[in-house]
Write an enzyme that holds these catalytic residues in place. Sequence first.
Site, PDB file in Angstrom:
ATOM      1  N   GLU A  81       0.848  -1.185   0.000  1.00  0.00           N
ATOM      2  CA  GLU A  81       0.000   0.000   0.000  1.00  0.00           C
ATOM      3  C   GLU A  81       0.889   1.243   0.000  1.00  0.00           C
ATOM      4  O   GLU A  81       1.922   1.271   0.665  1.00  0.00           O
ATOM      5  CB  GLU A  81      -0.886  -0.012   1.244  1.00  0.00           C
ATOM      6  CG  GLU A  81      -1.826   1.172   1.368  1.00  0.00           C
ATOM      7  CD  GLU A  81      -2.581   1.190   2.684  1.00  0.00           C
ATOM      8  OE1 GLU A  81      -3.680   1.770   2.725  1.00  0.00           O
ATOM      9  OE2 GLU A  81      -2.066   0.619   3.680  1.00  0.00           O
ATOM     10  N   LYS A 180     -10.496   0.501  -0.988  1.00  0.00           N
ATOM     11  CA  LYS A 180     -10.383   0.272   0.454  1.00  0.00           C
ATOM     12  C   LYS A 180     -11.599   0.803   1.195  1.00  0.00           C
ATOM     13  O   LYS A 180     -12.036   1.934   0.980  1.00  0.00           O
ATOM     14  CB  LYS A 180      -9.103   0.936   0.975  1.00  0.00           C
ATOM     15  CG  LYS A 180      -8.811   0.674   2.451  1.00  0.00           C
ATOM     16  CD  LYS A 180      -7.490   1.311   2.849  1.00  0.00           C
ATOM     17  CE  LYS A 180      -7.144   1.052   4.308  1.00  0.00           C
ATOM     18  NZ  LYS A 180      -5.855   1.697   4.681  1.00  0.00           N
ATOM     19  N   CYS A 214      -4.681  -3.257   4.361  1.00  0.00           N
ATOM     20  CA  CYS A 214      -4.228  -2.738   5.658  1.00  0.00           C
ATOM     21  C   CYS A 214      -5.307  -2.786   6.739  1.00  0.00           C
ATOM     22  O   CYS A 214      -5.659  -3.856   7.228  1.00  0.00           O
ATOM     23  CB  CYS A 214      -3.679  -1.319   5.464  1.00  0.00           C
ATOM     24  SG  CYS A 214      -2.495  -0.828   6.753  1.00  0.00           S
TER      25      CYS A 214
END
Length: 500
Positions: A81, A180, A214
Amino acid sequence: MISLSSSWHMFVFILVMGSRAFALDTYIAAVYEHPVILAKNASQLVSSAEALKLMNKNIDILEEAITSAANQGAHIIVTPEDGIYGFGFTRETFFPYLEDIPDPQVNWIPCIDPERFGPSPVQERLSCLARHNSIYVVANIGDKKPCNSSDLKCPKDGRYQYNTNVVFNSDGKLVARYHKSNLFMIEQLLYDSPEEPELVTFETSFGKFGLFTCFDILFHDPAVTLISNLHVDTILFPTAWMNVLPHLTAVEFHSAWAMGMRVNFLAANIHRPSLNMTGSGIYGPDGSRTYHYDLKTLNGRLLVAELDSQPSRSPSYLPSLNWNLYASAMEPFTQDHNFTGFIFFDEYTFSELTKEAGNLTVCQKGLCCHLSYKMTEKHEDEHYVLGAFDGLHVVEGEYYLQVCTLLKCRSTDLQTCGDSVTTAHTHFDSFSLSGTFSTNYVFPEVLLSGVQLAPGEFQVLSDGRLMSQNRTSQPVLTVTLFGRWYEKDPPHPYTHHIIF
């Protein structure tokens, strides 16, 4: 004479049997921990040409890793990321780094037709790297989507900006795009979240893959749903993870998540020791295949390892776990004097391990944690405790935890129990940890001195016990059952308030 119907059925049969013949039982995976090059002043607006210049510097480094992985036979590589443009931007200064990323259903190979959806030099280059090296490439870039006043949720600047994972197959074709969902703190000032978490998967000859990014890993959607409902074999996980001891270092938590969810997990982290960012790995349901944790150097690291394409068919795979079974059937051990302490702002109930061997029970609310243990030799200057936490964590996101943990205190002062510790001197001959969990989503962690994993040194039994196989090879930092009780999360867990 063969009828048209018979010919069609024969064609389908050959097609199906052919695809099975080419299916792989194992595959080679790669992840790259990248020392990202940052913009000199990310808060300053630059031209698209200047933005591309920075991104190409990072892609130059990623290209070396991708080529090396392909030369080692890797079928797929995951990069981190923020690995192409870095971080530190404002919403406005980030805009020149964005490209329009189309839905993969458009059947697009940017390497062949780069201008089909407007300027897309980053996607073109990633596509060509995948195509020229015959490897799947997973990368994290920024997506932009225009909107207007007819959309009541449209931001004031007239566009949505998404933190986005893309996957190009070995022909360079865009096969997956994921926006995300769970934005971490100041990310909310830069990006937008999709209205609902996206469930993104794709299938290959070496298994079914899902992806998220993440902070997503701490929440039910999309992470758990990809496995429980869509039955993916491997999770692809670009991350920019800042390590938090004792329970949330990258290699520790990601390997534990793979074991708890019984899935392959490919984690690629940024390498930036000044921000406590390191920790990448290739993990299977039965433990780490390879990992990297390094806060001492500034070097990147390529990891390559073999995985089962369908781990659920492996002989070592546990088809089901009941994390409450063993602990709920036993009588609590004698509880010594308890005290409270904090781990990452959560108030735990602790009990000290005062002897070299023994049994302890510590309870908080509905969670009772049971420990049986034997130390090789108890060092007088090292104190260990058993801790329990059953409650809502509210710092840097809101999520409900149930945690049983054996851990080393930072000093002989019991008020330091729960503080960050990286080294220890006490080995354990044996340990068995269990808890009366109200959730079946529990992640088993064993972390040794020097922030090292312990592959092959412990096992998880189907009745919920985390047990040592033999004497630990290194002194113990923590042995933990980290439970997530998703049903008790606040509404819409993928939207988080910024807490400073």
